[in-house]
Design a protein around this motif. Structure first.
Motif, short mmCIF file in Angstrom:
data_model
loop_
_atom_site.label_atom_id
_atom_site.label_comp_id
_atom_site.label_asym_id
_atom_site.label_seq_id
_atom_site.Cartn_x
_atom_site.Cartn_y
_atom_site.Cartn_z
N PHE A 195 15.20 15.19 10.68
CA PHE A 195 14.31 14.68 11.04
C PHE A 195 14.80 13.42 9.70
CE2 PHE A 195 12.34 18.67 11.66
CZ PHE A 195 12.06 18.40 12.82
N HIS A 196 14.19 12.29 10.25
CA HIS A 196 14.20 10.89 9.84
C HIS A 196 13.20 11.27 8.65
CE1 HIS A 196 13.58 6.16 9.12
NE2 HIS A 196 13.42 6.83 8.21
N VAL A 197 13.15 11.24 7.08
CA VAL A 197 12.12 12.03 6.36
C VAL A 197 11.65 10.85 5.93
CG1 VAL A 197 11.46 13.42 4.74
CG2 VAL A 197 12.18 14.42 6.89
N VAL A 198 10.16 10.65 5.52
CA VAL A 198 10.08 9.30 4.52
C VAL A 198 8.47 9.73 4.01
CG1 VAL A 198 8.76 6.63 4.38
CG2 VAL A 198 10.43 7.42 6.33
N ALA A 199 8.81 10.01 2.29
CA ALA A 199 7.49 9.74 1.29
C ALA A 199 7.38 8.31 1.08
CB ALA A 199 8.17 10.80 0.06
N LEU A 200 5.46 8.74 1.49
CA LEU A 200 4.89 7.36 1.59
C LEU A 200 4.17 7.64 -0.40
CD1 LEU A 200 2.12 7.02 2.39
CD2 LEU A 200 3.31 7.76 4.44
N ASP A 201 3.74 6.46 -0.68
CA ASP A 201 2.74 6.18 -2.43
C ASP A 201 1.67 5.74 -1.30
OD1 ASP A 201 3.96 8.00 -3.88
OD2 ASP A 201 5.27 5.81 -4.56
N PHE A 202 0.46 6.39 -1.74
CA PHE A 202 -0.86 5.58 -1.23
C PHE A 202 -1.09 4.47 -1.90
CE2 PHE A 202 -1.81 9.64 0.83
CZ PHE A 202 -1.49 9.38 2.14
N LEU A 203 -1.77 3.33 -1.39
CA LEU A 203 -1.85 2.09 -2.44
C LEU A 203 -2.49 2.98 -3.41
CD1 LEU A 203 -3.25 -0.50 -0.18
CD2 LEU A 203 -1.27 -0.36 -1.27
N GLY A 204 -2.28 2.32 -4.90
CA GLY A 204 -2.97 3.12 -6.06
C GLY A 204 -2.22 4.08 -6.73
N THR A 205 -0.88 4.69 -5.94
CA THR A 205 -0.30 5.49 -6.38
C THR A 205 0.55 5.57 -7.24
OG1 THR A 205 -0.24 6.79 -4.10
CG2 THR A 205 -2.23 7.57 -5.35
N GLY A 206 1.87 6.10 -7.35
CA GLY A 206 3.42 6.06 -7.43
C GLY A 206 3.64 4.44 -7.81
N GLN A 207 4.70 4.78 -6.61
CA GLN A 207 5.90 3.44 -6.93
C GLN A 207 4.82 2.33 -6.60
OE1 GLN A 207 9.59 3.74 -6.74
NE2 GLN A 207 9.49 5.34 -7.18
N SER A 208 3.16 2.55 -5.25
CA SER A 208 3.04 1.59 -5.02
C SER A 208 1.59 0.60 -5.72
CB SER A 208 1.80 2.18 -4.07
OG SER A 208 2.22 2.12 -2.52
N ASP A 209 1.13 -0.78 -5.25
CA ASP A 209 0.37 -1.22 -5.68
C ASP A 209 -0.99 -0.87 -6.47
OD1 ASP A 209 2.27 -3.16 -5.34
OD2 ASP A 209 1.28 -4.51 -4.15
N ARG A 210 -1.47 -0.54 -7.69
CA ARG A 210 -2.02 -0.44 -7.98
C ARG A 210 -4.06 -0.69 -7.95
NH1 ARG A 210 0.68 2.55 -8.83
NH2 ARG A 210 1.16 3.65 -11.03
N VAL A 211 -5.00 -0.22 -7.60
CA VAL A 211 -5.88 -0.71 -7.06
C VAL A 211 -6.85 -0.26 -8.13
CG1 VAL A 211 -7.72 -0.20 -5.13
CG2 VAL A 211 -5.24 -0.25 -4.78
N GLU A 212 -7.77 -0.94 -8.69
CA GLU A 212 -8.90 -0.60 -10.04
C GLU A 212 -9.92 0.27 -9.83
OE1 GLU A 212 -11.69 -2.94 -13.23
OE2 GLU A 212 -10.32 -4.28 -11.60
N VAL A 213 -10.36 -0.31 -8.41
CA VAL A 213 -11.59 1.06 -8.02
C VAL A 213 -10.77 1.89 -6.32
CG1 VAL A 213 -13.92 1.22 -7.15
CG2 VAL A 213 -13.21 -0.07 -9.09
N TRP A 214 -11.40 2.68 -6.61
CA TRP A 214 -10.59 3.38 -5.25
C TRP A 214 -11.31 3.36 -4.08
CZ3 TRP A 214 -7.27 7.72 -5.70
CH2 TRP A 214 -5.52 8.02 -7.00
N ALA A 215 -11.17 2.90 -3.03
CA ALA A 215 -12.33 2.46 -1.81
C ALA A 215 -13.03 4.12 -1.58
CB ALA A 215 -12.03 1.85 0.00
N ASP A 216 -14.35 4.48 -1.02
CA ASP A 216 -15.43 5.39 -0.89
C ASP A 216 -14.12 6.28 0.05
OD1 ASP A 216 -16.48 5.33 -2.69
OD2 ASP A 216 -18.59 4.50 -2.02
N GLN A 217 -13.80 5.77 1.33
CA GLN A 217 -13.09 6.10 2.29
C GLN A 217 -11.76 6.07 2.40
OE1 GLN A 217 -14.87 6.86 5.12
NE2 GLN A 217 -16.20 7.38 4.45
N TRP A 218 -11.39 6.73 0.78
CA TRP A 218 -10.14 6.80 0.44
C TRP A 218 -9.18 7.62 1.77
CZ3 TRP A 218 -5.19 9.87 -1.82
CH2 TRP A 218 -4.22 9.63 -2.17
N TRP A 219 -9.77 8.38 1.61
CA TRP A 219 -8.03 8.94 3.05
C TRP A 219 -8.50 8.59 4.76
CZ3 TRP A 219 -11.97 11.45 -0.34
CH2 TRP A 219 -11.34 12.55 -1.53
N LEU A 220 -9.07 7.36 5.08
CA LEU A 220 -9.68 7.00 5.75
C LEU A 220 -8.21 5.96 5.58
CD1 LEU A 220 -9.60 7.11 8.96
CD2 LEU A 220 -12.31 5.94 8.35
N GLN A 221 -8.55 4.90 4.89
CA GLN A 221 -7.37 4.02 4.33
C GLN A 221 -5.94 4.84 4.49
OE1 GLN A 221 -8.21 1.77 0.92
NE2 GLN A 221 -10.26 1.18 2.13
#
Length: 212
Positions: free
Chosen positions: A8-34
């Protein structure tokens, strides 16, 4: 990633605020929906109509939420080591206890995943999880029965972070219309890391039946 990328064409993503993605100071309460919204946007950005989603723990929650809210984007889901909802007080205590004493292996894992500012990521995650517990610790808000694609639920009966795993999984598989369940007597959290060979065998069977 290496194992499944042979087919398969495999892609691993870092959600906003994690890993190599941009940082977010306060994570949204609906973080999983985001996370689901980010996943759907990435599928479109990469030029694909649909994707097979594979996630563990919070990633499994985000994968199923993507299937629920963006059904045309998701061909199938492999959801590993997660629950539908937890008793709020117990969930809060579990989060606080897990983060209170940062063990060397945990720190090593967080550093590898997030880099030098791993503490900012863990602190933001912990604060969001505590707020989530205060709001009822219910990830899917009764929407699991709206999942339209094939789903594999997989996990360990010895998962130290999921008390009563068997009851949780059996309850979910009854609600998701096109679902199947594999529970293993060994392993930890998440199952795909603790028992990778078994995870691959079971996932391969599911993928051959539903995605090839």
């Amino acid at each position: 990633v290496d194992y499944f990328s042979h087919r398969f064409h495999v892609v691993a993503l870092d959600f906003l605020g994690t890993g190599q993605s941009d940082r977010v100071e306060v994570w949204a309460d609906q973080w999983w929906l985001q996370g689901a919204q980010q996943t759907a946007a990435l599928i479109e950005h990469l030029g694909h109509e649909r994707a097979i989603l594979m996630g563990a723990s919070g990633g499994a929650v985000a994968a199923l939420l993507t299937a629920i809210h963006f059904p045309k984007k998701v061909q199938a889901v492999v959801a590993d080591s997660f629950i539908e909802h937890g008793p709020p007080d117990q969930f809060r205590e579990l989060v606080i206890a897990d983060r209170a004493h940062r063990k060397p292996r945990q720190v090593e894992f967080w550093q590898a995943g997030h880099g030098a500012d791993w503490e900012q990521v863990v602190d933001a995650d912990t604060a969001m999880l505590v707020r989530f517990a205060d709001q009822g610790a219910d990830w899917f808000q009764g929407q699991l029965d709206q999942t339209q694609c094939p789903v594999l639920l997989i996990g360990s009966l010895r998962d130290e972070l999921i008390p009563g795993a068997a009851d949780q999984y059996c309850g979910m598989v009854k609600k998701i219309p096109d679902s199947r369940l594999y529970l293993h007597p060994q392993g930890g959290h998440p199952f795909m890391w603790s028992e990778p060979e078994v995870f691959r065998i079971v996932s391969d069977l599911f993928l051959r039946e539903n995605c090839e």
